[in-house]
Design a protein around this motif. Structure first.
Motif, PDB file in Angstrom:
ATOM      1  N   TRP A   1       0.842  -1.201   0.000  1.00  0.00           N
ATOM      2  CA  TRP A   1       0.000   0.000   0.000  1.00  0.00           C
ATOM      3  C   TRP A   1       0.876   1.251   0.000  1.00  0.00           C
ATOM      4  O   TRP A   1       0.690   2.155  -0.829  1.00  0.00           O
ATOM      5  N   ILE A   2       1.838   1.293   0.915  1.00  0.00           N
ATOM      6  CA  ILE A   2       2.712   2.458   1.021  1.00  0.00           C
ATOM      7  C   ILE A   2       3.564   2.621  -0.239  1.00  0.00           C
ATOM      8  O   ILE A   2       3.757   3.740  -0.739  1.00  0.00           O
ATOM      9  N   ALA A   3       4.059   1.506  -0.791  1.00  0.00           N
ATOM     10  CA  ALA A   3       4.910   1.565  -1.977  1.00  0.00           C
ATOM     11  C   ALA A   3       4.151   2.143  -3.168  1.00  0.00           C
ATOM     12  O   ALA A   3       4.674   2.989  -3.907  1.00  0.00           O
ATOM     13  N   ILE A   4       2.919   1.684  -3.375  1.00  0.00           N
ATOM     14  CA  ILE A   4       2.111   2.184  -4.496  1.00  0.00           C
ATOM     15  C   ILE A   4       1.806   3.663  -4.319  1.00  0.00           C
ATOM     16  O   ILE A   4       2.004   4.475  -5.234  1.00  0.00           O
ATOM     17  N   PHE A   5       1.338   4.020  -3.141  1.00  0.00           N
ATOM     18  CA  PHE A   5       0.932   5.404  -2.904  1.00  0.00           C
ATOM     19  C   PHE A   5       2.130   6.357  -2.971  1.00  0.00           C
ATOM     20  O   PHE A   5       2.038   7.440  -3.553  1.00  0.00           O
ATOM     21  N   SER A   6       3.259   5.954  -2.392  1.00  0.00           N
ATOM     22  CA  SER A   6       4.431   6.824  -2.401  1.00  0.00           C
ATOM     23  C   SER A   6       5.033   6.930  -3.804  1.00  0.00           C
ATOM     24  O   SER A   6       5.545   7.985  -4.183  1.00  0.00           O
ATOM     25  N   PHE A   7       4.962   5.845  -4.582  1.00  0.00           N
ATOM     26  CA  PHE A   7       5.448   5.914  -5.961  1.00  0.00           C
ATOM     27  C   PHE A   7       4.615   6.907  -6.769  1.00  0.00           C
ATOM     28  O   PHE A   7       5.161   7.747  -7.492  1.00  0.00           O
ATOM     29  N   ILE A   8       3.292   6.819  -6.638  1.00  0.00           N
ATOM     30  CA  ILE A   8       2.411   7.755  -7.346  1.00  0.00           C
ATOM     31  C   ILE A   8       2.731   9.180  -6.913  1.00  0.00           C
ATOM     32  O   ILE A   8       2.787  10.101  -7.725  1.00  0.00           O
ATOM     33  N   GLY A   9       2.953   9.360  -5.608  1.00  0.00           N
ATOM     34  CA  GLY A   9       3.245  10.684  -5.083  1.00  0.00           C
ATOM     35  C   GLY A   9       4.485  11.295  -5.700  1.00  0.00           C
ATOM     36  O   GLY A   9       4.508  12.483  -6.058  1.00  0.00           O
ATOM     37  N   ASN A  10       5.530  10.500  -5.820  1.00  0.00           N
ATOM     38  CA  ASN A  10       6.762  11.007  -6.413  1.00  0.00           C
ATOM     39  C   ASN A  10       6.632  11.180  -7.920  1.00  0.00           C
ATOM     40  O   ASN A  10       7.011  12.223  -8.470  1.00  0.00           O
ATOM     41  N   TYR A  11       6.110  10.165  -8.579  1.00  0.00           N
ATOM     42  CA  TYR A  11       6.060  10.151 -10.043  1.00  0.00           C
ATOM     43  C   TYR A  11       5.130  11.226 -10.592  1.00  0.00           C
ATOM     44  O   TYR A  11       5.446  11.879 -11.603  1.00  0.00           O
ATOM     45  N   TRP A  12       3.995  11.451  -9.932  1.00  0.00           N
ATOM     46  CA  TRP A  12       2.998  12.406 -10.406  1.00  0.00           C
ATOM     47  C   TRP A  12       2.929  13.690  -9.589  1.00  0.00           C
ATOM     48  O   TRP A  12       3.056  14.788 -10.132  1.00  0.00           O
ATOM     49  N   TYR A  13       2.714  13.549  -8.273  1.00  0.00           N
ATOM     50  CA  TYR A  13       2.403  14.715  -7.458  1.00  0.00           C
ATOM     51  C   TYR A  13       3.551  15.714  -7.376  1.00  0.00           C
ATOM     52  O   TYR A  13       3.312  16.919  -7.235  1.00  0.00           O
ATOM     53  N   THR A  14       4.795  15.239  -7.431  1.00  0.00           N
ATOM     54  CA  THR A  14       5.933  16.155  -7.322  1.00  0.00           C
ATOM     55  C   THR A  14       5.883  17.235  -8.383  1.00  0.00           C
ATOM     56  O   THR A  14       6.281  18.387  -8.144  1.00  0.00           O
ATOM     57  N   HIS A  15       5.363  16.910  -9.554  1.00  0.00           N
ATOM     58  CA  HIS A  15       5.297  17.895 -10.636  1.00  0.00           C
ATOM     59  C   HIS A  15       4.290  19.002 -10.316  1.00  0.00           C
ATOM     60  O   HIS A  15       4.413  20.114 -10.844  1.00  0.00           O
ATOM     61  N   TYR A  16       3.319  18.713  -9.474  1.00  0.00           N
ATOM     62  CA  TYR A  16       2.405  19.768  -9.035  1.00  0.00           C
ATOM     63  C   TYR A  16       3.142  20.745  -8.123  1.00  0.00           C
ATOM     64  O   TYR A  16       2.886  21.957  -8.160  1.00  0.00           O
ATOM     65  N   PHE A  17       4.064  20.234  -7.309  1.00  0.00           N
ATOM     66  CA  PHE A  17       4.888  21.107  -6.481  1.00  0.00           C
ATOM     67  C   PHE A  17       5.840  21.926  -7.349  1.00  0.00           C
ATOM     68  O   PHE A  17       6.100  23.090  -7.065  1.00  0.00           O
ATOM     69  N   TYR A  18       6.364  21.308  -8.400  1.00  0.00           N
ATOM     70  CA  TYR A  18       7.230  22.037  -9.324  1.00  0.00           C
ATOM     71  C   TYR A  18       6.476  23.201  -9.966  1.00  0.00           C
ATOM     72  O   TYR A  18       7.024  24.294 -10.142  1.00  0.00           O
ATOM     73  N   ASN A  19       5.226  22.967 -10.327  1.00  0.00           N
ATOM     74  CA  ASN A  19       4.459  23.962 -11.066  1.00  0.00           C
ATOM     75  C   ASN A  19       3.764  24.971 -10.155  1.00  0.00           C
ATOM     76  O   ASN A  19       3.847  26.181 -10.384  1.00  0.00           O
ATOM     77  N   VAL A  20       3.060  24.493  -9.139  1.00  0.00           N
ATOM     78  CA  VAL A  20       2.244  25.376  -8.301  1.00  0.00           C
ATOM     79  C   VAL A  20       3.098  26.141  -7.292  1.00  0.00           C
ATOM     80  O   VAL A  20       2.904  27.338  -7.079  1.00  0.00           O
ATOM     81  N   LEU A  21       4.054  25.456  -6.646  1.00  0.00           N
ATOM     82  CA  LEU A  21       4.863  26.078  -5.595  1.00  0.00           C
ATOM     83  C   LEU A  21       6.281  26.383  -6.051  1.00  0.00           C
ATOM     84  O   LEU A  21       7.082  26.912  -5.275  1.00  0.00           O
ATOM     85  N   GLU A  22       6.594  26.039  -7.295  1.00  0.00           N
ATOM     86  CA  GLU A  22       7.939  26.250  -7.835  1.00  0.00           C
ATOM     87  C   GLU A  22       9.011  25.638  -6.929  1.00  0.00           C
ATOM     88  O   GLU A  22      10.026  26.256  -6.614  1.00  0.00           O
ATOM     89  N   ALA A  23       8.740  24.403  -6.509  1.00  0.00           N
ATOM     90  CA  ALA A  23       9.709  23.660  -5.701  1.00  0.00           C
ATOM     91  C   ALA A  23      10.808  23.128  -6.598  1.00  0.00           C
ATOM     92  O   ALA A  23      10.650  23.026  -7.826  1.00  0.00           O
ATOM     93  N   HIS A  24      11.950  22.781  -6.002  1.00  0.00           N
ATOM     94  CA  HIS A  24      13.052  22.259  -6.800  1.00  0.00           C
ATOM     95  C   HIS A  24      13.976  21.388  -5.963  1.00  0.00           C
ATOM     96  O   HIS A  24      14.278  21.690  -4.813  1.00  0.00           O
ATOM     97  N   TYR A  25      14.378  20.278  -6.556  1.00  0.00           N
ATOM     98  CA  TYR A  25      15.437  19.432  -6.018  1.00  0.00           C
ATOM     99  C   TYR A  25      16.696  19.760  -6.809  1.00  0.00           C
ATOM    100  O   TYR A  25      16.678  19.757  -8.039  1.00  0.00           O
ATOM    101  N   THR A  26      17.808  20.015  -6.095  1.00  0.00           N
ATOM    102  CA  THR A  26      19.022  20.427  -6.815  1.00  0.00           C
ATOM    103  C   THR A  26      20.253  19.613  -6.422  1.00  0.00           C
ATOM    104  O   THR A  26      21.372  20.022  -6.715  1.00  0.00           O
ATOM    105  N   MET A  27      20.054  18.473  -5.765  1.00  0.00           N
ATOM    106  CA  MET A  27      21.224  17.653  -5.423  1.00  0.00           C
ATOM    107  C   MET A  27      21.529  16.682  -6.560  1.00  0.00           C
ATOM    108  O   MET A  27      20.654  16.371  -7.365  1.00  0.00           O
ATOM    109  N   PRO A  28      22.760  16.190  -6.630  1.00  0.00           N
ATOM    110  CA  PRO A  28      23.113  15.227  -7.688  1.00  0.00           C
ATOM    111  C   PRO A  28      22.427  13.897  -7.458  1.00  0.00           C
ATOM    112  O   PRO A  28      22.466  13.346  -6.357  1.00  0.00           O
ATOM    113  N   SER A  29      21.779  13.408  -8.488  1.00  0.00           N
ATOM    114  CA  SER A  29      21.046  12.150  -8.352  1.00  0.00           C
ATOM    115  C   SER A  29      20.501  11.707  -9.697  1.00  0.00           C
ATOM    116  O   SER A  29      20.142  12.547 -10.528  1.00  0.00           O
ATOM    117  N   PRO A  30      20.408  10.396  -9.933  1.00  0.00           N
ATOM    118  CA  PRO A  30      19.667   9.918 -11.113  1.00  0.00           C
ATOM    119  C   PRO A  30      18.179  10.161 -10.896  1.00  0.00           C
ATOM    120  O   PRO A  30      17.707  10.162  -9.750  1.00  0.00           O
TER     121      PRO A  30
END
Length: 350
Positions: free
Chosen positions: A158-187
Motif C-alpha cells: 500500500w505504502i509503496a504504491i501510494f508513495s510511488f504515485i506521489g513522487n512520479y505524479w504529485y511532485t510535478h504539481y509542487f514544481y508547477n504550483v509552488l515552484e519547488a526544486h530538487y538540486t542535489m546530484p542524483s539519477p
C-alpha cells in the motif's frame, strides 16, 4: 622544516581540528534553531496550528464517550497481533531514520555526498521495511503465514504504491504550483530524484502508523454518531496539515530542496501537501483493521491506486482553481544548467 614540524605533532594536536569542526557544525545547528524560533512565518504557522488544535479539542469536549470496551492506540495484541507488531516495528524504525537525518542535515554531512551516497542512504533506510516481510517475517509473527497474506506485505505494498504515485505524479504539481526544486546530484525518474522514491517509503510508513493510532483511539473512545464523524474529519484535516507543515519545516535545513516563496510553501504548500494525507490516512487504516475481514493483496493494491487517483484529482482541482498550467519536464533544471545545482556541487550538473 615541514617534516620536522609534522614529527613534533602530538595526538591532541591532530584531534583538535576535529573538535573545531564538530563545534562549528553544532554552532550552525543552534543558529538554525534560533533562526526558526525568531522566524515570523514559523510563528504565524504555529498560531494557525494552535488555533486548529483548540478547535479540535473543543469539539472533542462535547463528543459522547464510549464506555464499553478498551480504547487502544495500537491493534489488539490477541486478535490483530501482526498488525500491532508491524506498527511497533515501523515506529521503532522511525526513530532510526529520524536520527540519521538529524545527523546528516544538522551536521551538514550531505555536503560530502555524491549521487551514490544519496542512493545508499535513502535506499538503505527503506530496505529494512521492504525486506522485513520476506527476510524476517518473525518480527511480525508471520513466519507461518503464506507471504501474500501477511499484513507486513500488504502494508508495504500500500505504502509503496501510494508513495510511488506521489513522487512520479504529485511532485510535478509542487514544481508547477509552488515552484519547488530538487538540486542535489542524483539519477532521476520522470524528473524526480530516485532517492526520494526510497525516502518517501519510510517517511510515509511512519506517518501512517501515527495516523492509525490517533484514528483507532478515536473510534474506540467515542460513541458512534454524527459528533464522532465530524471529529474524525476534523482530526484527519488537522493531522494532514500538521504532518505536511512539520515535514516542510524539518527539511528546511536541507538547501538542496527548496521553494521560491517560503511563506507560500509553509502556508499554501502545507495545505497542498496535506491533501495526500486527507485521503491516505483513513484509507490506510482500513487495511486489516478488522481481523475478521482481512483484505486480499489485490484489494490492497486497488485501494492504494484508488487513493492515489483521488489525491491526483484534488491536486489538479487546486491547480485549476489557481489558474495554473501544468508542465511535466523529464529533466530537472540543474541537469541542464549546472549553476542551479545546490552547494557544494555548484557548477556540476546534478
Amino acid at each position: 622544516g615541514a617534516c620536522h614540524h609534522a614529527a613534533d605533532t602530538t595526538p591532541e594536536d591532530t584531534r583538535r581540528p576535529t573538535y573545531i569542526y564538530l563545534g562549528f557544525r553544532m554552532s550552525k545547528v543552534l543558529a538554525g534553531l534560533a533562526f526558526l524560533a525568531k522566524d515570523a512565518t514559523v510563528h504565524m504557522m504555529c498560531k494557525v496550528i494552535g488555533l486548529m488544535g483548540v478547535g479540535l479539542l473543543s469539539w472533542l469536549y462535547f463528543c459522547p464517550r464510549n464506555l464499553r470496551g478498551t480504547a487502544l492506540w495500537l491493534p489488539n495484541p490477541k486478535s490483530n497481533a501482526a498488525k500491532r507488531a508491524w506498527e511497533v516495528f515501523s515506529l521503532r524504525w522511525g526513530g532510526v531514520w529520524i536520527s540519521c537525518f538529524t545527523v546528516i542535515i544538522g551536521g551538514e554531512l550531505y555536503t560530502t555526498f555524491s549521487s551514490m551516497h544519496y542512493m545508499v542512504v535513502c535506499g538503505g533506510l527503506a530496505l529494512p521495511l521492504v525486506a522485513q516481510p520476506f527476510v524476517f517475517p518473525s518480527i511480525t509473527g508471520e513466519g507461518d503465514v503464506v507471504w501474500y497474506k501477511r499484513y507486513s506485505v500488504k502494508a508495504n505494498l500500500w505504502i509503496a504504491i501510494f508513495s510511488f504515485i506521489g513522487n512520479y505524479w504529485y511532485t510535478h504539481y509542487f514544481y508547477n504550483v509552488l515552484e519547488a526544486h530538487y538540486t542535489m546530484p542524483s539519477p532521476d525518474l520522470n524528473g524526480v530524484p530516485i532517492p526520494m522514491y526510497f525516502a518517501t517509503h519510510f517517511y510515509f510508513s511512519f506517518y501512517h502508523v501515527l495516523a492509525n493510532m490517533a484514528l483507532r483511539k478515536t473510534y474506540k473512545s467515542l460513541k458512534s454518531g454524527v459528533m464522532r464523524s465530524v471529529f474524525v474529519v476534523l482530526l484527519v484535516l488537522f493531522m494532514s496539515y500538521v504532518t505536511a507543515f512539520m515535514e516542510s519545516l524539518t527539511i528546511s535545513g536541507f538547501p538542496c530542496y527548496g521553494f521560491k516563496d517560503r511563506f507560500l510553501a509553509y502556508s499554501l504548500g502545507s495545505a497542498f501537501y496535506g491533501l495526500y494525507f486527507v485521503v491516505s490516512f483513513p484509507m490506510f487504516l482500513r487495511v486489516d483493521e478488522d481481523p475478521r475481514r482481512k483484505m486480499s493483496l489485490f484489494s490492497v493494491a486497488v485501494e492504494a491506486l484508488a487513493s492515489g487517483m483521488m489525491v491526483l484529482i484534488l491536486l489538479d482541482a487546486v491547480r485549476v482553481w489557481l489558474g495554473m498550467d501544468l508542465c511535466f519536464r523529464l529533466m530537472r533544471p540543474c541537469k541542464l544548467d549546472a549553476s542551479k545545482t545546490c552547494a557544494p556541487f555548484n557548477n556540476d550538473f546534478c
